[in-house]
Design a protein around this motif. Structure first.
Motif, short mmCIF file in Angstrom:
data_model
loop_
_atom_site.label_atom_id
_atom_site.label_comp_id
_atom_site.label_asym_id
_atom_site.label_seq_id
_atom_site.Cartn_x
_atom_site.Cartn_y
_atom_site.Cartn_z
N SER A 215 0.83 -1.20 0.00
CA SER A 215 0.00 0.00 0.00
C SER A 215 0.87 1.26 0.00
O SER A 215 0.59 2.23 -0.71
CB SER A 215 -0.92 0.01 1.23
N GLU A 216 1.94 1.26 0.80
CA GLU A 216 2.82 2.43 0.88
C GLU A 216 3.67 2.60 -0.37
O GLU A 216 4.09 3.71 -0.70
CB GLU A 216 3.73 2.30 2.11
N ALA A 217 3.93 1.49 -1.10
CA ALA A 217 4.77 1.57 -2.29
C ALA A 217 4.17 2.48 -3.36
O ALA A 217 4.89 3.12 -4.13
CB ALA A 217 4.99 0.18 -2.87
N ALA A 218 2.84 2.55 -3.40
CA ALA A 218 2.17 3.36 -4.41
C ALA A 218 2.53 4.84 -4.26
O ALA A 218 2.66 5.56 -5.26
CB ALA A 218 0.65 3.18 -4.33
N SER A 219 2.69 5.32 -3.02
CA SER A 219 2.99 6.73 -2.80
C SER A 219 4.46 7.01 -2.53
O SER A 219 5.00 8.04 -2.89
CB SER A 219 2.14 7.26 -1.64
N ARG A 220 5.16 6.05 -1.89
CA ARG A 220 6.55 6.27 -1.50
C ARG A 220 7.56 5.79 -2.53
O ARG A 220 8.69 6.30 -2.59
CB ARG A 220 6.84 5.55 -0.17
N GLY A 221 7.18 4.79 -3.34
CA GLY A 221 8.13 4.19 -4.27
C GLY A 221 8.69 2.90 -3.72
O GLY A 221 8.75 2.70 -2.49
N TRP A 222 9.11 2.02 -4.59
CA TRP A 222 9.56 0.69 -4.19
C TRP A 222 10.90 0.70 -3.47
O TRP A 222 11.23 -0.25 -2.78
CB TRP A 222 9.63 -0.23 -5.41
N ASP A 223 11.71 1.75 -3.66
CA ASP A 223 13.02 1.78 -3.03
C ASP A 223 13.03 2.53 -1.70
O ASP A 223 14.08 2.74 -1.10
CB ASP A 223 14.06 2.40 -3.98
N ASP A 224 11.86 2.97 -1.23
CA ASP A 224 11.77 3.66 0.04
C ASP A 224 12.15 2.71 1.18
O ASP A 224 11.82 1.53 1.16
CB ASP A 224 10.34 4.17 0.25
N ILE A 414 3.94 1.76 -11.97
CA ILE A 414 4.24 1.66 -13.40
C ILE A 414 3.61 2.82 -14.17
O ILE A 414 4.24 3.45 -15.03
CB ILE A 414 3.74 0.31 -13.96
N ALA A 415 2.34 3.12 -13.85
CA ALA A 415 1.65 4.21 -14.54
C ALA A 415 2.32 5.56 -14.27
O ALA A 415 2.52 6.37 -15.19
CB ALA A 415 0.19 4.27 -14.09
N ALA A 416 2.69 5.80 -13.02
CA ALA A 416 3.34 7.08 -12.68
C ALA A 416 4.68 7.21 -13.38
O ALA A 416 5.03 8.30 -13.89
CB ALA A 416 3.53 7.17 -11.16
N SER A 417 5.45 6.13 -13.44
CA SER A 417 6.75 6.17 -14.11
C SER A 417 6.60 6.41 -15.60
O SER A 417 7.33 7.22 -16.20
CB SER A 417 7.49 4.84 -13.85
N ALA A 418 5.64 5.72 -16.23
CA ALA A 418 5.42 5.89 -17.67
C ALA A 418 4.93 7.31 -17.98
O ALA A 418 5.33 7.90 -19.00
CB ALA A 418 4.41 4.86 -18.17
N LEU A 423 6.14 12.71 -20.24
CA LEU A 423 6.21 14.17 -20.09
C LEU A 423 7.60 14.69 -20.42
O LEU A 423 7.77 15.70 -21.11
CB LEU A 423 5.84 14.56 -18.65
N THR A 424 8.63 14.00 -19.95
CA THR A 424 10.01 14.42 -20.20
C THR A 424 10.34 14.34 -21.69
O THR A 424 10.99 15.23 -22.25
CB THR A 424 10.99 13.53 -19.41
N ALA A 425 9.88 13.27 -22.34
CA ALA A 425 10.21 13.06 -23.75
C ALA A 425 9.48 14.02 -24.69
O ALA A 425 9.99 14.34 -25.77
CB ALA A 425 9.90 11.62 -24.14
N HIS A 426 8.31 14.51 -24.30
CA HIS A 426 7.49 15.31 -25.21
C HIS A 426 7.38 16.78 -24.82
O HIS A 426 6.73 17.56 -25.51
CB HIS A 426 6.08 14.71 -25.32
N VAL A 442 -2.89 9.32 -19.85
CA VAL A 442 -3.50 8.19 -20.57
C VAL A 442 -2.43 7.19 -20.99
O VAL A 442 -2.64 5.97 -20.92
CB VAL A 442 -4.30 8.70 -21.79
N HIS A 443 -1.27 7.70 -21.42
CA HIS A 443 -0.17 6.80 -21.79
C HIS A 443 0.24 5.93 -20.59
O HIS A 443 0.45 4.72 -20.73
CB HIS A 443 1.03 7.62 -22.27
N GLY A 444 0.34 6.56 -19.40
CA GLY A 444 0.67 5.80 -18.20
C GLY A 444 -0.36 4.75 -17.89
O GLY A 444 -0.01 3.60 -17.55
N PHE A 445 -1.65 5.10 -18.01
CA PHE A 445 -2.72 4.12 -17.80
C PHE A 445 -2.59 2.95 -18.77
O PHE A 445 -2.75 1.79 -18.39
CB PHE A 445 -4.09 4.78 -17.98
N ASN A 446 -2.31 3.27 -20.05
CA ASN A 446 -2.23 2.22 -21.07
C ASN A 446 -1.08 1.26 -20.81
O ASN A 446 -1.22 0.03 -20.95
CB ASN A 446 -2.09 2.86 -22.45
#
Length: 490
Positions: A215-224, A414-418, A423-426, A442-446
């Motif tokens: 549950s915390e990984a969604a907001s903190r990140g997996w490396d927290d 995964i969605a947040a990272s994508a 955003l950075t690329a475009h 939408v790209h992140g969702f996909n």
């Protein structure tokens, strides 16, 4: 129990299960209103969801064994009253702490209620054809409960108040309690059922740590640091739990429950199905409201076709064929159809695509998933010794909760990272930032939905390889047993 009483018992059990399942999503749509009313911060609002899933997922194994120890009917009725009281407390919350505490209490009593409900169903319907019909109804509720919760949340929030998303449980629980009192047969405790205290501490502690970590990984990140510590602690505690279960006189989770080949296949299938499904429900809700600008009510109504498809898949396909064909011939095609639905949904853009992509995807998803889930429920609870029915039911519910927690955290990350990468690329001069943000979201969702697609394919592969019963098993002690392989894992 007479035939009519059995079917009325199904109504009572199904009503209680619906309440437990829809409570995982009914608050989602009401969350923005509750946040504003109680002055919650963005960082704290997740606890409205997490407090419930944490207590529910972490205490399920303990709740299942209590059901075997105290009696399924007694545990079921205590769970109903406790859930009603916790819901009333949450609806009357005057601050965020009170709401978080009430949601945690809901999870505690749901952990008593859900295993008792499923084991009551498994021991009430033992004749193969009746059992298939009963599990068809139950499977439809398990599958459609999340979507019904979103619809109910939209209706109650838009026309009443967010608090009614909690208050609504009170009359439902009281009606189910009255029905249980009048209809369900009193069941005594099993004389050889005992509470394994060390196992309860290790198992519940491990599950709490895992669910909290995901549950915390969604907001903190997996490396927290906290997330890593919780996940490692969860694995260590569950490993110690597994070792202890081989030595305990009366284990919390009997090895016979998880050594049966068919049940292992059902548990793993449900785990990976829910990994893929919970995040997708969340993405679709944000897509319809955040990208397309739909109201909570319109968003809830958009899920109705999927709910109808789930009912058809469970009651008209799986229930009619379960006693006639091998279970994997229902599970594998069902999951492939559901995965096909996700593949269609994963191709949406920023332009409205409900009719062209979301609707057909939802119909395929609902039809396929409910067929597979209903069959898996029957496999998970079949041929279990009566004294272990609660433990088997709790393990099935645990697979759902852990899968949902992993899926929500993993797919959100995964969605947040994508989205960030897009955003950075475009980004650049002259780019419409509002449009770019929508396209990136939408790209992140996909991207995340394609990962969910993979989870369903993996579930189909597991079911195809592991599940090999000729027919769905019936509970031990039933008058009629259907033939099945006796293979076990171990």
């Amino acid at each position: 129990m007479a035939d009519n009483r059995r079917w009325w018992a199904l109504v009572v059990i199904a009503l209680a299960q619906l309440m437990v399942v829809l409570d995982m999503t009914i608050v989602n749509i009401a969350l923005p209103s509750a946040q504003a009313d109680l002055n919650m911060s963005d960082a704290n609002r997740q606890w409205v969801i997490t407090a419930y899933t944490l207590a529910f997922g972490g205490l399920l194994l303990l709740g299942g064994r209590i059901s075997d120890l105290a009696g399924r009917r007694t545990t079921f009725m205590i769970g109903l009253l406790g859930f009603a009281a916790a819901s009333a407390l949450g609806g009357a919350a005057t601050g965020q702490g009170m709401l978080f505490g009430a949601r945690a209490l809901q999870g505690v009593f749901a952990a008593l209620l859900a295993p008792a409900a499923l084991s009551l169903l498994a021991t009430t319907f033992t004749e193969p054809k009746e059992r298939a019909k009963a599990f068809g109804v139950f499977g439809a509720i398990v599958g459609a409960g999340a979507a019904i919760g979103l619809l109910a949340g939209g209706l109650l929030t838009e026309y009443l108040d967010w608090r009614w998303c909690l208050y609504v449980n009170v009359p439902i629980a009281l009606v189910a309690f009255a029905g249980a009192w009048a209809i369900l047969a009193p069941g005594g405790r099993h004389p050889d059922a005992h509470l394994d205290v060390p196992g309860a501490l290790l198992g519940s502690g491990g599950m709490l740590a895992l669910v909290y970590g995901f549950s915390e990984a969604a907001s903190r990140g997996w490396d927290d640091g906290l997330v890593v510590t919780l996940l490692v602690a969860g694995v260590v505690l569950l490993a110690a739990f597994a070792v202890w279960q081989t030595r305990a006189r009366v284990p919390l989770l009997p090895m016979s429950v998880i050594k049966d080949r068919q049940r292992v296949g059902a548990f793993l299938t449900v785990l990976f199905v829910t990994v893929g499904m919970f995040g997708v429900f969340l993405f679709l809700t944000y897509y319809l409201q955040g990208v397309l600008g739909w109201s909570p009510l319109k968003t809830g109504l958009a899920y109705l076709p999927m709910t109808a498809a789930m009912i058809v898949g469970s009651t008209q396909i799986a229930a009619r064929l379960l006693s006639r064909v091998p279970p994997r011939t229902l599970i594998v095609p069902g999951l492939l159809v559901a995965a096909g639905g996700l593949a269609i949904i994963a191709q949406v853009g920023v332009e409205p695509a409900y009719v062209s992509h979301v609707l057909p995807g939802m119909l395929m998803l609902g039809l396929g998933m409910s067929t597979a889930m209903m069959t898996s429920i029957s496999l998970a609870t079949g041929s279990v010794a009566p004294r272990d029915s609660g433990a088997a039911s709790a393990t099935f519910n645990t697979a759902q909760q852990v899968g949902g927690s992993i899926g929500t955290a993993l797919l959100n990350t995964i969605a947040a990272s994508a989205t960030a990468t897009y955003l950075t690329a475009h980004a650049g001069p002259g780019v419409d930032k509002r449009l770019l943000q929508a396209e990136a979201t939408v790209h992140g969702f996909n991207v995340a939905t394609w990962w969910a697609f993979g989870a369903l394919l993996l579930a189909a592969l597991i079911a195809g390889v592991v599940v090999n019963a000729e027919r769905a098993p019936t509970p031990q002690g039933a008058g009629e047993r259907t033939p099945e392989p006796v293979d076990t894992l171990g």
